[in-house]
Design a protein around this motif. Structure first.
Motif, PDB file in Angstrom:
ATOM      1  N   ASP A   5      89.199 -45.090 -34.099  1.00 31.81           N
ATOM      2  CA  ASP A   5      89.026 -45.061 -32.650  1.00 31.81           C
ATOM      3  C   ASP A   5      87.535 -45.266 -32.391  1.00 31.81           C
ATOM      4  O   ASP A   5      86.733 -44.345 -32.559  1.00 31.81           O
ATOM      5  CB  ASP A   5      89.506 -43.735 -32.085  1.00 31.81           C
ATOM      6  N   GLU A   6      87.150 -46.482 -32.025  1.00 32.43           N
ATOM      7  CA  GLU A   6      85.743 -46.844 -31.881  1.00 32.43           C
ATOM      8  C   GLU A   6      85.013 -45.954 -30.876  1.00 32.43           C
ATOM      9  O   GLU A   6      83.894 -45.510 -31.129  1.00 32.43           O
ATOM     10  CB  GLU A   6      85.628 -48.305 -31.466  1.00 32.43           C
ATOM     11  N   LYS A   7      85.635 -45.652 -29.764  1.00 33.08           N
ATOM     12  CA  LYS A   7      84.998 -44.811 -28.751  1.00 33.08           C
ATOM     13  C   LYS A   7      84.748 -43.402 -29.283  1.00 33.08           C
ATOM     14  O   LYS A   7      83.690 -42.828 -29.057  1.00 33.08           O
ATOM     15  CB  LYS A   7      85.842 -44.756 -27.484  1.00 33.08           C
ATOM     16  N   GLN A   8      85.719 -42.845 -29.991  1.00 31.28           N
ATOM     17  CA  GLN A   8      85.569 -41.500 -30.557  1.00 31.28           C
ATOM     18  C   GLN A   8      84.476 -41.491 -31.621  1.00 31.28           C
ATOM     19  O   GLN A   8      83.662 -40.568 -31.678  1.00 31.28           O
ATOM     20  CB  GLN A   8      86.897 -41.024 -31.154  1.00 31.28           C
ATOM     21  N   PHE A   9      84.426 -42.522 -32.453  1.00 29.31           N
ATOM     22  CA  PHE A   9      83.396 -42.628 -33.486  1.00 29.31           C
ATOM     23  C   PHE A   9      82.003 -42.648 -32.859  1.00 29.31           C
ATOM     24  O   PHE A   9      81.110 -41.920 -33.275  1.00 29.31           O
ATOM     25  CB  PHE A   9      83.628 -43.888 -34.316  1.00 29.31           C
ATOM     26  N   LYS A  10      81.813 -43.480 -31.831  1.00 31.40           N
ATOM     27  CA  LYS A  10      80.519 -43.570 -31.158  1.00 31.40           C
ATOM     28  C   LYS A  10      80.157 -42.243 -30.488  1.00 31.40           C
ATOM     29  O   LYS A  10      79.011 -41.806 -30.543  1.00 31.40           O
ATOM     30  CB  LYS A  10      80.523 -44.703 -30.124  1.00 31.40           C
ATOM     31  N   TYR A  11      81.126 -41.602 -29.859  1.00 34.04           N
ATOM     32  CA  TYR A  11      80.896 -40.310 -29.209  1.00 34.04           C
ATOM     33  C   TYR A  11      80.389 -39.280 -30.211  1.00 34.04           C
ATOM     34  O   TYR A  11      79.408 -38.577 -29.961  1.00 34.04           O
ATOM     35  CB  TYR A  11      82.203 -39.838 -28.555  1.00 34.04           C
ATOM     36  N   ILE A  12      81.051 -39.200 -31.368  1.00 35.36           N
ATOM     37  CA  ILE A  12      80.646 -38.256 -32.406  1.00 35.36           C
ATOM     38  C   ILE A  12      79.242 -38.586 -32.903  1.00 35.36           C
ATOM     39  O   ILE A  12      78.394 -37.700 -33.052  1.00 35.36           O
ATOM     40  CB  ILE A  12      81.661 -38.262 -33.569  1.00 35.36           C
ATOM     41  N   CYS A  13      78.980 -39.866 -33.169  1.00 32.24           N
ATOM     42  CA  CYS A  13      77.656 -40.276 -33.656  1.00 32.24           C
ATOM     43  C   CYS A  13      76.563 -39.930 -32.659  1.00 32.24           C
ATOM     44  O   CYS A  13      75.544 -39.331 -33.026  1.00 32.24           O
ATOM     45  CB  CYS A  13      77.625 -41.778 -33.935  1.00 32.24           C
TER      46      CYS A  13
ATOM     47  N   ASN B   6      70.305 -33.529 -33.269  1.00 36.03           N
ATOM     48  CA  ASN B   6      69.303 -33.484 -34.334  1.00 36.03           C
ATOM     49  C   ASN B   6      68.030 -34.226 -33.957  1.00 36.03           C
ATOM     50  O   ASN B   6      67.256 -34.618 -34.828  1.00 36.03           O
ATOM     51  CB  ASN B   6      69.896 -34.054 -35.626  1.00 36.03           C
ATOM     52  N   GLN B   7      67.812 -34.417 -32.657  1.00 36.23           N
ATOM     53  CA  GLN B   7      66.622 -35.085 -32.122  1.00 36.23           C
ATOM     54  C   GLN B   7      66.360 -36.441 -32.785  1.00 36.23           C
ATOM     55  O   GLN B   7      65.224 -36.814 -33.042  1.00 36.23           O
ATOM     56  CB  GLN B   7      65.368 -34.198 -32.260  1.00 36.23           C
ATOM     57  N   GLY B   8      67.422 -37.158 -33.057  1.00 38.75           N
ATOM     58  CA  GLY B   8      67.286 -38.485 -33.657  1.00 38.75           C
ATOM     59  C   GLY B   8      67.618 -39.568 -32.656  1.00 38.75           C
ATOM     60  O   GLY B   8      67.749 -39.306 -31.454  1.00 38.75           O
ATOM     61  N   ARG B   9      67.728 -40.775 -33.160  1.00 47.92           N
ATOM     62  CA  ARG B   9      68.125 -41.883 -32.287  1.00 47.92           C
ATOM     63  C   ARG B   9      68.931 -42.893 -33.088  1.00 47.92           C
ATOM     64  O   ARG B   9      68.748 -43.048 -34.302  1.00 47.92           O
ATOM     65  CB  ARG B   9      66.927 -42.532 -31.629  1.00 47.92           C
ATOM     66  N   ILE B  10      69.814 -43.561 -32.407  1.00 50.50           N
ATOM     67  CA  ILE B  10      70.636 -44.596 -33.024  1.00 50.50           C
ATOM     68  C   ILE B  10      69.846 -45.894 -33.027  1.00 50.50           C
ATOM     69  O   ILE B  10      69.341 -46.318 -31.993  1.00 50.50           O
ATOM     70  CB  ILE B  10      71.976 -44.740 -32.289  1.00 50.50           C
ATOM     71  N   LEU B  11      69.729 -46.502 -34.199  1.00 48.03           N
ATOM     72  CA  LEU B  11      68.990 -47.748 -34.345  1.00 48.03           C
ATOM     73  C   LEU B  11      69.896 -48.964 -34.234  1.00 48.03           C
ATOM     74  O   LEU B  11      69.504 -49.998 -33.703  1.00 48.03           O
ATOM     75  CB  LEU B  11      68.262 -47.778 -35.694  1.00 48.03           C
ATOM     76  N   ASP B  12      71.124 -48.849 -34.770  1.00 49.26           N
ATOM     77  CA  ASP B  12      72.018 -49.998 -34.780  1.00 49.26           C
ATOM     78  C   ASP B  12      73.450 -49.530 -34.970  1.00 49.26           C
ATOM     79  O   ASP B  12      73.704 -48.591 -35.731  1.00 49.26           O
ATOM     80  CB  ASP B  12      71.635 -50.951 -35.911  1.00 49.26           C
ATOM     81  N   ILE B  13      74.362 -50.168 -34.273  1.00 48.45           N
ATOM     82  CA  ILE B  13      75.793 -49.968 -34.492  1.00 48.45           C
ATOM     83  C   ILE B  13      76.336 -51.315 -34.914  1.00 48.45           C
ATOM     84  O   ILE B  13      76.271 -52.284 -34.160  1.00 48.45           O
ATOM     85  CB  ILE B  13      76.515 -49.469 -33.231  1.00 48.45           C
ATOM     86  N   ASP B  14      76.845 -51.397 -36.142  1.00 47.19           N
ATOM     87  CA  ASP B  14      77.370 -52.652 -36.667  1.00 47.19           C
ATOM     88  C   ASP B  14      78.803 -52.836 -36.175  1.00 47.19           C
ATOM     89  O   ASP B  14      79.726 -52.205 -36.680  1.00 47.19           O
ATOM     90  CB  ASP B  14      77.332 -52.650 -38.192  1.00 47.19           C
ATOM     91  N   GLU B  15      78.955 -53.667 -35.166  1.00 47.46           N
ATOM     92  CA  GLU B  15      80.278 -53.912 -34.588  1.00 47.46           C
ATOM     93  C   GLU B  15      80.837 -55.264 -35.029  1.00 47.46           C
ATOM     94  O   GLU B  15      81.835 -55.716 -34.502  1.00 47.46           O
ATOM     95  CB  GLU B  15      80.200 -53.858 -33.066  1.00 47.46           C
ATOM     96  N   SER B  16      80.198 -55.876 -36.012  1.00 48.58           N
ATOM     97  CA  SER B  16      80.639 -57.204 -36.444  1.00 48.58           C
ATOM     98  C   SER B  16      81.897 -57.158 -37.291  1.00 48.58           C
ATOM     99  O   SER B  16      82.567 -58.165 -37.452  1.00 48.58           O
ATOM    100  CB  SER B  16      79.515 -57.896 -37.228  1.00 48.58           C
ATOM    101  N   ASN B  17      82.233 -55.984 -37.832  1.00 51.21           N
ATOM    102  CA  ASN B  17      83.389 -55.884 -38.730  1.00 51.21           C
ATOM    103  C   ASN B  17      84.483 -54.984 -38.171  1.00 51.21           C
ATOM    104  O   ASN B  17      85.002 -54.136 -38.865  1.00 51.21           O
ATOM    105  CB  ASN B  17      82.946 -55.339 -40.092  1.00 51.21           C
ATOM    106  N   LEU B  18      84.848 -55.172 -36.935  1.00 45.63           N
ATOM    107  CA  LEU B  18      85.853 -54.294 -36.334  1.00 45.63           C
ATOM    108  C   LEU B  18      87.249 -54.506 -36.910  1.00 45.63           C
ATOM    109  O   LEU B  18      88.150 -53.740 -36.617  1.00 45.63           O
ATOM    110  CB  LEU B  18      85.870 -54.465 -34.811  1.00 45.63           C
ATOM    111  N   VAL B  19      87.439 -55.532 -37.742  1.00 39.05           N
ATOM    112  CA  VAL B  19      88.737 -55.735 -38.369  1.00 39.05           C
ATOM    113  C   VAL B  19      88.901 -54.865 -39.605  1.00 39.05           C
ATOM    114  O   VAL B  19      89.987 -54.759 -40.143  1.00 39.05           O
ATOM    115  CB  VAL B  19      88.975 -57.220 -38.726  1.00 39.05           C
ATOM    116  N   THR B  20      87.829 -54.233 -40.070  1.00 44.09           N
ATOM    117  CA  THR B  20      87.919 -53.344 -41.225  1.00 44.09           C
ATOM    118  C   THR B  20      88.338 -51.953 -40.765  1.00 44.09           C
ATOM    119  O   THR B  20      88.492 -51.701 -39.584  1.00 44.09           O
ATOM    120  CB  THR B  20      86.553 -53.240 -41.941  1.00 44.09           C
ATOM    121  N   ASN B  21      88.500 -51.049 -41.722  1.00 45.56           N
ATOM    122  CA  ASN B  21      88.886 -49.683 -41.365  1.00 45.56           C
ATOM    123  C   ASN B  21      87.687 -48.742 -41.419  1.00 45.56           C
ATOM    124  O   ASN B  21      87.826 -47.564 -41.681  1.00 45.56           O
ATOM    125  CB  ASN B  21      90.020 -49.183 -42.260  1.00 45.56           C
TER     126      ASN B  21
END
Length: 65
Positions: A22-30, A37-52
């Protein structure tokens, strides 16, 4: 080593498919974990959405993970 069904991108049968991501749930958790943890997201690799699996690159405590 016993790997879960589908971890390699292959599965044994149509009746035994791996769980879908569930892509939305994964992003929400991340985003929540990184924010807490006072961090930041640098990149979300969405090029392989056909994988698991999905990949996210984050910076936490001046380390890229």
């Amino acid at each position: 080593m016993n790997l879960p069904n589908g971890v390699t991108g292959f599965h044994s049968s149509i009746d035994n498919k791996p769980n879908e991501i569930d892509e939305k749930q994964f992003k929400y958790i991340c985003f929540n974990l990184v924010r807490k943890n006072q961090g930041r997201i640098l990149d979300i690799d969405e090029s392989n959405l056909v994988t698991n699996f999905l990949k996210v690159k984050v910076n936490i405590c001046n380390r890229e993970v």
